[in-house]
Scaffold this active site. Structure first.
Site, PDB file in Angstrom:
ATOM      1  N   ASP A   8      39.798  44.493  33.808  1.00  0.00           N
ATOM      2  CA  ASP A   8      38.439  45.025  33.767  1.00  0.00           C
ATOM      3  C   ASP A   8      38.292  46.157  32.756  1.00  0.00           C
ATOM      4  OD1 ASP A   8      37.601  43.226  35.606  1.00  0.00           O
ATOM      5  OD2 ASP A   8      37.249  44.652  37.229  1.00  0.00           O
ATOM      6  N   ASN A  82      29.854  50.430  33.838  1.00  0.00           N
ATOM      7  CA  ASN A  82      30.071  50.701  35.265  1.00  0.00           C
ATOM      8  C   ASN A  82      29.401  51.979  35.750  1.00  0.00           C
ATOM      9  OD1 ASN A  82      31.460  48.441  35.989  1.00  0.00           O
ATOM     10  ND2 ASN A  82      33.437  49.436  36.286  1.00  0.00           N
ATOM     11  N   ASP A  83      29.831  53.114  35.201  1.00  0.00           N
ATOM     12  CA  ASP A  83      29.354  54.370  35.787  1.00  0.00           C
ATOM     13  C   ASP A  83      29.570  55.563  34.870  1.00  0.00           C
ATOM     14  OD1 ASP A  83      32.155  54.869  36.057  1.00  0.00           O
ATOM     15  OD2 ASP A  83      32.154  53.988  38.046  1.00  0.00           O
ATOM     16  N   THR A 123      30.850  48.146  42.696  1.00  0.00           N
ATOM     17  CA  THR A 123      32.092  47.740  43.364  1.00  0.00           C
ATOM     18  C   THR A 123      33.295  48.505  42.823  1.00  0.00           C
ATOM     19  OG1 THR A 123      32.316  45.897  41.800  1.00  0.00           O
ATOM     20  CG2 THR A 123      31.287  45.419  43.918  1.00  0.00           C
ATOM     21  N   SER A 128      34.422  53.090  46.415  1.00  0.00           N
ATOM     22  CA  SER A 128      35.515  53.838  47.046  1.00  0.00           C
ATOM     23  C   SER A 128      35.046  55.189  47.585  1.00  0.00           C
ATOM     24  CB  SER A 128      36.660  54.044  46.049  1.00  0.00           C
ATOM     25  OG  SER A 128      36.265  54.876  44.986  1.00  0.00           O
TER      26      SER A 128
END
Length: 209
Positions: A8, A82-83, A123, A128
């Site tokens: 990823d 993603n972030d 995800t 988490s």
């Protein structure tokens, strides 16, 4: 079509490098984590045959645009799939982060950090930290505090058209911004991180079964 071999992390890096070119990407999983990868190395031959005969679709993933503003000047700008995470980088005190959505104050977080993720990133680190899973076809931002020092701070889901700002207001040293776990910037008190939906999206190949 761009083939990306790795995990990823490799796909996250490639998504930034391909920005603006609108070249569909397909991941071949060779790393530890392969949530974004469509294929394994054993499936390449069969998948190539399907691609050459047009048996695939192209799906889109929302990207985020992240800017750091210091003294009213943009000192850095990057894209993320993603972030974007503002957090302490060492065993220091809690940091204070003021959150704005569409220029309105939402909350001030005393925590280890704050995550703003796309649906694709829901995800990853956000999950988490207790954030919700959001389907990748949605256009939304997930805002998740990391170990907040209060019972009232909970994850938020806001529209993908929102303008999100995080302001570092504590005097703590060792605070940084990380985008996709790969791009890092030091953050000083008074800095603002502005996050918005990027103009273009990542194109991903889906092989038809």
């Amino acid at each position: 079509i761009a083939f990306v071999f790795g995990g990823d992390g490799t796909i996250l890096s490639a998504s930034r490098k391909l920005n603006g070119k609108q070249i569909p990407l397909i991941g071949v999983h060779l790393g530890k984590f392969g949530f974004l990868a469509e294929l394994t190395s054993q499936e390449i031959s069969d998948s190539l045959e399907k691609i050459f005969t047009g048996k695939y679709t192209v799906s889109q993933r929302m990207l985020l645009s992240c800017k750091i503003i210091r003294s009213k000047k943009i000192i850095n700008k990057t894209l993320g799939l993603n972030d974007a995470v503002i957090s302490r980088t060492s065993l220091s005190r809690l940091i204070s982060i003021k959150l704005y959505v569409n220029e309105k104050t939402v909350a001030t977080y005393s925590s280890d950090g704050l995550i703003v993720s796309t649906p694709a990133g829901s995800t990853a680190h956000s999950l988490s930290a207790g954030g919700p899973i959001v389907t990748p076809d949605m256009e939304a931002f997930i805002i998740t505090p990391i170990c907040p020092h209060t019972l009232s701070n909970r994850p938020l889901v806001v529209s993908g058209d929102s303008k999100i700002e995080m302001e570092q207001i504590s005097e703590s040293k060792g605070v940084g911004l990380t985008v996709d776990g790969q791009i890092y910037f030091d953050v000083k008190v008074g800095d603002r991180i502005v996050i918005e939906k990027a103009e273009k999206k990542l194109q991903l190949i889906d092989i038809q079964t």
